[in-house]
Motif scaffolding. Sequence first.
Motif, PDB file in Angstrom:
ATOM      1  N   HIS A   1     -63.532  15.334  48.377  1.00  0.00           N
ATOM      2  CA  HIS A   1     -64.717  14.934  47.616  1.00  0.00           C
ATOM      3  C   HIS A   1     -65.874  14.570  48.543  1.00  0.00           C
TER       4      HIS A   1
ATOM      5  N   LEU B   1     -66.110   7.227  33.688  1.00  0.00           N
ATOM      6  CA  LEU B   1     -65.972   8.675  33.828  1.00  0.00           C
ATOM      7  C   LEU B   1     -66.429   9.395  32.570  1.00  0.00           C
TER       8      LEU B   1
ATOM      9  N   ALA C   1     -71.628   7.929  37.991  1.00  0.00           N
ATOM     10  CA  ALA C   1     -70.839   8.405  39.129  1.00  0.00           C
ATOM     11  C   ALA C   1     -70.731   7.316  40.194  1.00  0.00           C
TER      12      ALA C   1
ATOM     13  N   PHE D   1     -68.319   4.729  39.044  1.00  0.00           N
ATOM     14  CA  PHE D   1     -66.945   5.206  39.213  1.00  0.00           C
ATOM     15  C   PHE D   1     -66.417   4.812  40.585  1.00  0.00           C
ATOM     16  N   HIS D   2     -67.222   5.052  41.615  1.00  0.00           N
ATOM     17  CA  HIS D   2     -66.803   4.714  42.984  1.00  0.00           C
ATOM     18  C   HIS D   2     -66.661   3.197  43.156  1.00  0.00           C
TER      19      HIS D   2
ATOM     20  N   GLU E   1     -70.119   9.404  32.516  1.00  0.00           N
ATOM     21  CA  GLU E   1     -70.624  10.379  33.492  1.00  0.00           C
ATOM     22  C   GLU E   1     -70.542  11.794  32.935  1.00  0.00           C
TER      23      GLU E   1
ATOM     24  N   HIS F   1     -64.322  14.026  39.824  1.00  0.00           N
ATOM     25  CA  HIS F   1     -63.933  12.668  39.443  1.00  0.00           C
ATOM     26  C   HIS F   1     -62.781  12.691  38.432  1.00  0.00           C
TER      27      HIS F   1
ATOM     28  N   SER G   1     -68.585  15.450  38.253  1.00  0.00           N
ATOM     29  CA  SER G   1     -67.734  14.792  37.253  1.00  0.00           C
ATOM     30  C   SER G   1     -66.366  15.462  37.184  1.00  0.00           C
TER      31      SER G   1
END
Length: 232
Positions: free
Chosen positions: A199, A114, A133, A136-137, A117, A177, A174
């Motif tokens: 999201h 994060l 990003a 992150f997922h 990002e 996130h 971001s």
Amino acid sequence: MTTAEERLPESTRIASWLRDAILDGERAPGSRLIERDLASEFGVSRVPVREALKVLVAEGLVELRPHTWAIVREFTEADLADLDEVRTVLEPLAFRLAAERHRRDGLARLQESLELEQSSALAGEGVAARRAAADFHEIVTDLTENMLLGDMMRAIRSRLRWALSQHDDLQHVSAEHVELFDAIRLRDGDRAAELAAAHVDSSRLERIAHVEAQRTGAVRTTALDGPDPIDR
């Protein structure tokens, strides 16, 4: 090339290079991928190129054509609607389980992605921000410790990363996130699932805006308001 990359099969390395080129926008939708040319470019025989293309076909990024060539897939509105429907089901579950089950080391990995990002988005480094990003997922899925869910998310991983590449307002992404990270950190599964559903919808609207900006030639420069950068 790192030592770890050198140990990978040639087909795996080529698939990775091509995947990044497609998802980072270096090879545009509809462009040809010719085995002979790719083999020459990578300094290999056609066999690993052929195997790499099969991998990307399975991921939905490439479509094979007769006579040893392929094209980068052009996603239709129906393709993207299908992806949104699947994400609407899987991602709230993934974020809920990540909030409930995460370990300290996993949370640290998530925070690291994060922060990368955020810094990349602020610097206007689009490729780095979009890759972070996507990471992150993927890390969120790891935090669920659910192997079946992990398999299902991996099946759409490249399509999800492609969808994220269709975002212009990287600071807005971001910021969302950040909210998701906080819900996970606080082990608030209900909040994490709620934010994840929002999201997905936000991602859909952002993609529509991206397509419209491309159609009209407009440049989107205004970031939406969102939470301040994390400071843990």
